[in-house]
Motif scaffolding. Structure first.
Motif, PDB file in Angstrom:
ATOM      1  N   GLU A  47     -12.589 -15.095 -20.626  1.00  0.00           N
ATOM      2  CA  GLU A  47     -13.054 -13.804 -21.128  1.00  0.00           C
ATOM      3  C   GLU A  47     -14.266 -14.031 -22.034  1.00  0.00           C
ATOM      4  OE1 GLU A  47      -9.633 -11.233 -22.483  1.00  0.00           O
ATOM      5  OE2 GLU A  47      -8.546 -13.091 -22.040  1.00  0.00           O
ATOM      6  N   SER A  48     -15.301 -13.238 -21.809  1.00  0.00           N
ATOM      7  CA  SER A  48     -16.553 -13.410 -22.533  1.00  0.00           C
ATOM      8  C   SER A  48     -17.127 -12.031 -22.819  1.00  0.00           C
ATOM      9  CB  SER A  48     -17.522 -14.239 -21.682  1.00  0.00           C
ATOM     10  OG  SER A  48     -18.779 -14.369 -22.292  1.00  0.00           O
ATOM     11  N   ALA A  49     -17.622 -11.829 -24.045  1.00  0.00           N
ATOM     12  CA  ALA A  49     -18.110 -10.509 -24.431  1.00  0.00           C
ATOM     13  C   ALA A  49     -19.347 -10.620 -25.311  1.00  0.00           C
ATOM     14  CB  ALA A  49     -17.021  -9.735 -25.176  1.00  0.00           C
ATOM     15  N   LEU A  50     -20.291  -9.729 -25.063  1.00  0.00           N
ATOM     16  CA  LEU A  50     -21.448  -9.532 -25.937  1.00  0.00           C
ATOM     17  C   LEU A  50     -21.499  -8.039 -26.258  1.00  0.00           C
ATOM     18  CD1 LEU A  50     -24.233 -11.780 -24.346  1.00  0.00           C
ATOM     19  CD2 LEU A  50     -23.243 -12.035 -26.624  1.00  0.00           C
ATOM     20  N   GLU A  51     -21.007  -7.687 -27.426  1.00  0.00           N
ATOM     21  CA  GLU A  51     -20.890  -6.281 -27.797  1.00  0.00           C
ATOM     22  C   GLU A  51     -21.493  -6.060 -29.178  1.00  0.00           C
ATOM     23  OE1 GLU A  51     -16.863  -4.858 -25.546  1.00  0.00           O
ATOM     24  OE2 GLU A  51     -16.590  -6.164 -27.290  1.00  0.00           O
ATOM     25  N   SER A  52     -22.083  -4.883 -29.374  1.00  0.00           N
ATOM     26  CA  SER A  52     -22.751  -4.587 -30.638  1.00  0.00           C
ATOM     27  C   SER A  52     -22.798  -3.075 -30.837  1.00  0.00           C
ATOM     28  CB  SER A  52     -24.176  -5.167 -30.641  1.00  0.00           C
ATOM     29  OG  SER A  52     -24.947  -4.583 -29.605  1.00  0.00           O
ATOM     30  N   TRP A  53     -23.217  -2.673 -32.043  1.00  0.00           N
ATOM     31  CA  TRP A  53     -23.386  -1.264 -32.365  1.00  0.00           C
ATOM     32  C   TRP A  53     -24.875  -1.006 -32.542  1.00  0.00           C
ATOM     33  CZ3 TRP A  53     -21.383   3.249 -31.912  1.00  0.00           C
ATOM     34  CH2 TRP A  53     -21.817   4.316 -32.715  1.00  0.00           C
ATOM     35  N   LYS A  54     -25.500  -0.471 -31.492  1.00  0.00           N
ATOM     36  CA  LYS A  54     -26.931  -0.156 -31.508  1.00  0.00           C
ATOM     37  C   LYS A  54     -27.105   1.253 -30.946  1.00  0.00           C
ATOM     38  CE  LYS A  54     -28.363  -4.981 -30.896  1.00  0.00           C
ATOM     39  NZ  LYS A  54     -29.060  -5.956 -30.012  1.00  0.00           N
ATOM     40  N   PRO A  55     -26.896   2.274 -31.784  1.00  0.00           N
ATOM     41  CA  PRO A  55     -26.903   3.650 -31.276  1.00  0.00           C
ATOM     42  C   PRO A  55     -28.246   4.129 -30.759  1.00  0.00           C
ATOM     43  CG  PRO A  55     -26.710   3.614 -33.671  1.00  0.00           C
ATOM     44  CD  PRO A  55     -26.555   2.199 -33.217  1.00  0.00           C
ATOM     45  N   SER A  56     -29.341   3.473 -31.132  1.00  0.00           N
ATOM     46  CA  SER A  56     -30.652   3.887 -30.642  1.00  0.00           C
ATOM     47  C   SER A  56     -31.290   2.753 -29.849  1.00  0.00           C
ATOM     48  CB  SER A  56     -31.569   4.292 -31.797  1.00  0.00           C
ATOM     49  OG  SER A  56     -31.790   3.203 -32.673  1.00  0.00           O
ATOM     50  N   ILE A  57     -32.042   3.109 -28.816  1.00  0.00           N
ATOM     51  CA  ILE A  57     -32.772   2.141 -27.997  1.00  0.00           C
ATOM     52  C   ILE A  57     -34.224   2.178 -28.450  1.00  0.00           C
ATOM     53  CG2 ILE A  57     -33.424   1.459 -25.671  1.00  0.00           C
ATOM     54  CD1 ILE A  57     -30.987   2.933 -24.631  1.00  0.00           C
ATOM     55  N   THR A  58     -34.693   1.094 -29.035  1.00  0.00           N
ATOM     56  CA  THR A  58     -36.023   1.102 -29.652  1.00  0.00           C
ATOM     57  C   THR A  58     -37.142   0.890 -28.643  1.00  0.00           C
ATOM     58  OG1 THR A  58     -35.819  -1.251 -30.170  1.00  0.00           O
ATOM     59  CG2 THR A  58     -35.096   0.313 -31.856  1.00  0.00           C
ATOM     60  N   LYS A  59     -36.873   0.184 -27.547  1.00  0.00           N
ATOM     61  CA  LYS A  59     -37.937  -0.111 -26.577  1.00  0.00           C
ATOM     62  C   LYS A  59     -38.064   1.030 -25.574  1.00  0.00           C
ATOM     63  CE  LYS A  59     -37.487  -5.141 -26.901  1.00  0.00           C
ATOM     64  NZ  LYS A  59     -37.244  -6.394 -26.159  1.00  0.00           N
ATOM     65  N   GLN A  60     -39.257   1.559 -25.442  1.00  0.00           N
ATOM     66  CA  GLN A  60     -39.477   2.707 -24.570  1.00  0.00           C
ATOM     67  C   GLN A  60     -39.104   2.399 -23.126  1.00  0.00           C
ATOM     68  OE1 GLN A  60     -43.420   4.350 -24.756  1.00  0.00           O
ATOM     69  NE2 GLN A  60     -43.080   5.787 -23.077  1.00  0.00           N
ATOM     70  N   TRP A  61     -39.493   1.217 -22.637  1.00  0.00           N
ATOM     71  CA  TRP A  61     -39.227   0.921 -21.233  1.00  0.00           C
ATOM     72  C   TRP A  61     -37.731   0.853 -20.963  1.00  0.00           C
ATOM     73  CZ3 TRP A  61     -36.591  -2.885 -18.690  1.00  0.00           C
ATOM     74  CH2 TRP A  61     -36.261  -4.039 -19.403  1.00  0.00           C
ATOM     75  N   LYS A  62     -36.945   0.396 -21.950  1.00  0.00           N
ATOM     76  CA  LYS A  62     -35.496   0.349 -21.771  1.00  0.00           C
ATOM     77  C   LYS A  62     -34.894   1.753 -21.766  1.00  0.00           C
ATOM     78  CE  LYS A  62     -34.334  -4.274 -23.402  1.00  0.00           C
ATOM     79  NZ  LYS A  62     -33.469  -5.085 -24.289  1.00  0.00           N
ATOM     80  N   ARG A  63     -35.460   2.663 -22.562  1.00  0.00           N
ATOM     81  CA  ARG A  63     -34.965   4.044 -22.572  1.00  0.00           C
ATOM     82  C   ARG A  63     -35.214   4.725 -21.234  1.00  0.00           C
ATOM     83  NH1 ARG A  63     -37.549   4.246 -27.691  1.00  0.00           N
ATOM     84  NH2 ARG A  63     -39.254   5.492 -26.799  1.00  0.00           N
ATOM     85  N   GLU A  64     -36.306   4.376 -20.581  1.00  0.00           N
ATOM     86  CA  GLU A  64     -36.734   5.086 -19.391  1.00  0.00           C
ATOM     87  C   GLU A  64     -36.324   4.417 -18.088  1.00  0.00           C
ATOM     88  OE1 GLU A  64     -40.923   5.429 -19.886  1.00  0.00           O
ATOM     89  OE2 GLU A  64     -40.786   6.930 -21.491  1.00  0.00           O
ATOM     90  N   ALA A  65     -35.947   3.145 -18.109  1.00  0.00           N
ATOM     91  CA  ALA A  65     -35.695   2.393 -16.874  1.00  0.00           C
ATOM     92  C   ALA A  65     -34.302   2.668 -16.327  1.00  0.00           C
ATOM     93  CB  ALA A  65     -35.861   0.899 -17.124  1.00  0.00           C
ATOM     94  N   GLY A  66     -34.239   2.929 -15.022  1.00  0.00           N
ATOM     95  CA  GLY A  66     -32.971   2.995 -14.325  1.00  0.00           C
ATOM     96  C   GLY A  66     -32.601   1.628 -13.780  1.00  0.00           C
ATOM     97  N   ALA A  67     -31.462   1.579 -13.107  1.00  0.00           N
ATOM     98  CA  ALA A  67     -31.007   0.295 -12.577  1.00  0.00           C
ATOM     99  C   ALA A  67     -31.995  -0.299 -11.584  1.00  0.00           C
ATOM    100  CB  ALA A  67     -29.639   0.460 -11.928  1.00  0.00           C
ATOM    101  N   GLY A  68     -32.673   0.556 -10.815  1.00  0.00           N
ATOM    102  CA  GLY A  68     -33.641   0.046  -9.846  1.00  0.00           C
ATOM    103  C   GLY A  68     -34.842  -0.620 -10.474  1.00  0.00           C
ATOM    104  N   ASP A  69     -35.069  -0.343 -11.751  1.00  0.00           N
ATOM    105  CA  ASP A  69     -36.168  -0.961 -12.499  1.00  0.00           C
ATOM    106  C   ASP A  69     -35.680  -2.071 -13.428  1.00  0.00           C
ATOM    107  OD1 ASP A  69     -38.107   0.899 -11.463  1.00  0.00           O
ATOM    108  OD2 ASP A  69     -37.256   2.388 -12.830  1.00  0.00           O
ATOM    109  N   GLY A  70     -34.448  -2.495 -13.250  1.00  0.00           N
ATOM    110  CA  GLY A  70     -33.904  -3.542 -14.115  1.00  0.00           C
ATOM    111  C   GLY A  70     -33.425  -3.014 -15.443  1.00  0.00           C
ATOM    112  N   GLY A  71     -33.153  -1.696 -15.535  1.00  0.00           N
ATOM    113  CA  GLY A  71     -32.653  -1.125 -16.765  1.00  0.00           C
ATOM    114  C   GLY A  71     -31.143  -1.236 -16.881  1.00  0.00           C
ATOM    115  N   GLY A  72     -30.639  -1.051 -18.089  1.00  0.00           N
ATOM    116  CA  GLY A  72     -29.201  -1.071 -18.316  1.00  0.00           C
ATOM    117  C   GLY A  72     -28.691  -2.398 -18.834  1.00  0.00           C
TER     118      GLY A  72
END
Length: 353
Positions: A156-181
């Motif tokens: 079992e392996s986990a990388l979890e955090s509390w980051k309620p806001s996404i600071t990088k614009q490309w990450k906010r806008e990218a879908g899975a087809g663009d490598g987002g998520g």
């Protein structure tokens, strides 16, 4: 000085968190490298790069870098996920070795083309799977590989955090087809570690969640991988988790272990601690005993070291100079991307709000 002895002339493409916190300090730390050029389209980041590395040329594009410093050897790519494949192809086409951030490509067919191009050009293409050098992973590996826990049942392996806001614009806008998520962001770390320990695997279940209102891609995932010999990996990641799970929990027939907390290297590098000073700083941390080994009902704490990200670039230097293999193979990274593609096809992300 021969070409073999001179520093490896390096262009760092991208000076966001990855370029500024990970790559630039690690490259600068190793005397076998010369951080000759930094590329970033952001005026503010160009100013920050000039202040931090006044000896480096700072420009806005890879094309400008190749014009300004024609004798470059290595391109290091720390840019948004969809740009990795075209930038790597451009660099290889200009005769450069390449280090590419994870995921080294978004689509496996792009990865296959890049691997073929790198082989044809006799250039290295090295994925930056730096968490193979996390102290907690190294501690787990040191107990799993010799069989100290007996036959492994569940990893079992986990990388979890509390980051309620996404600071990088490309990450906010990218879908899975663009490598987002999160599966494309943190998934490569978790999947690569599982495959490194236990070999090839197939995804047998996944739950991908879109918890943020208006999310374009997954914010969290739970992934089950089935390895050979009946070993199962349970992988968790998320950025809206107020209370994180243990970083690792490994159950074997003879014993089990847990590791809590996270490797301190990223935090220390972000605070400006030089790579060579990290082992000493981490040794002063009273929280080193993050591990717990349980055998026959008896629990024994064990220390977890700080890890050695410097080992990645030491391996890159050795590989470029012909004295060792690449520290991470493209075939390993491609296996990770294929699993991510399979998961997105078979278990699409579901919106929870």
């Amino acid at each position: 000085m021969t070409a073999h002895d001179r520093p490896i002339r390096t262009v760092l493409v991208g000076f966001g968190h990855g370029g500024r916190v990970f790559h630039a300090p690690l490259i600068e730390h190793d005397p076998r490298f010369d951080l000759a050029v930094v590329v970033t389209p952001s005026p503010d980041r160009r100013q920050a790069a000039r202040a931090a590395y006044p000896h480096a040329v700072v420009v806005g594009t890879l094309h400008e870098a190749l014009q300004a410093v024609p004798d470059l050897d290595l391109a290091v790519l720390s840019t948004p996920n969809p740009t990795h494949a075209p930038l790597a192809g451009e660099a290889i086409g200009r005769g450069l070795h390449v280090v590419a951030d994870k995921p080294f490509v978004v689509r496996s067919d792009d990865g296959e083309r890049l691997i073929s191009a790198a082989r044809a050009a006799d250039r290295l293409l090295v994925p930056f799977h730096n968490r193979r050098w996390d102290g907690d992973f190294l501690a787990v590996r040191s107990m799993v590989e010799p069989g100290s826990l007996g036959r492994i049942r569940i990893f079992e392996s986990a990388l979890e955090s509390w980051k309620p806001s996404i600071t990088k614009q490309w990450k906010r806008e990218a879908g899975a087809g663009d490598g987002g998520g999160v599966l494309y962001d943190l998934g490569p770390h978790l999947i690569d570690q599982a495959l490194t320990l236990f070999g090839p695997a197939v995804p047998v279940f996944a739950d991908l969640r879109m918890d943020r209102e208006g999310a374009r891609a997954d914010d969290a995932f739970f992934l089950v991988l089935q390895h050979r010999d009946g070993i199962t990996s349970h992988l968790h990641a998320g950025t809206l988790v107020p209370l994180a799970r243990p970083r690792f929990r490994v159950t074997g027939e003879a014993a089990a272990l847990t590791v809590t907390g996270t490797d301190p290297q990223e935090e220390l590098l972000a605070a400006g601690v030089l790579p060579g000073d990290i082992p000493g700083r981490a040794a002063d941390d009273a929280d080193l005993a993050r591990g717990l080994l349980v055998r026959n009902g008896h629990a024994e704490p064990f220390a977890v070291g700080p890890g050695t990200y410097t080992g990645f670039y030491a391996g890159v230097a050795a590989a470029i100079r012909g004295s060792g293999p690449a520290p991470v193979s493209t075939e390993d990274a491609l296996a990770v991307v294929r699993i991510i593609e399979q998961v997105h096809t078979a278990f699409p992300a579901r919106r929870t709000r």
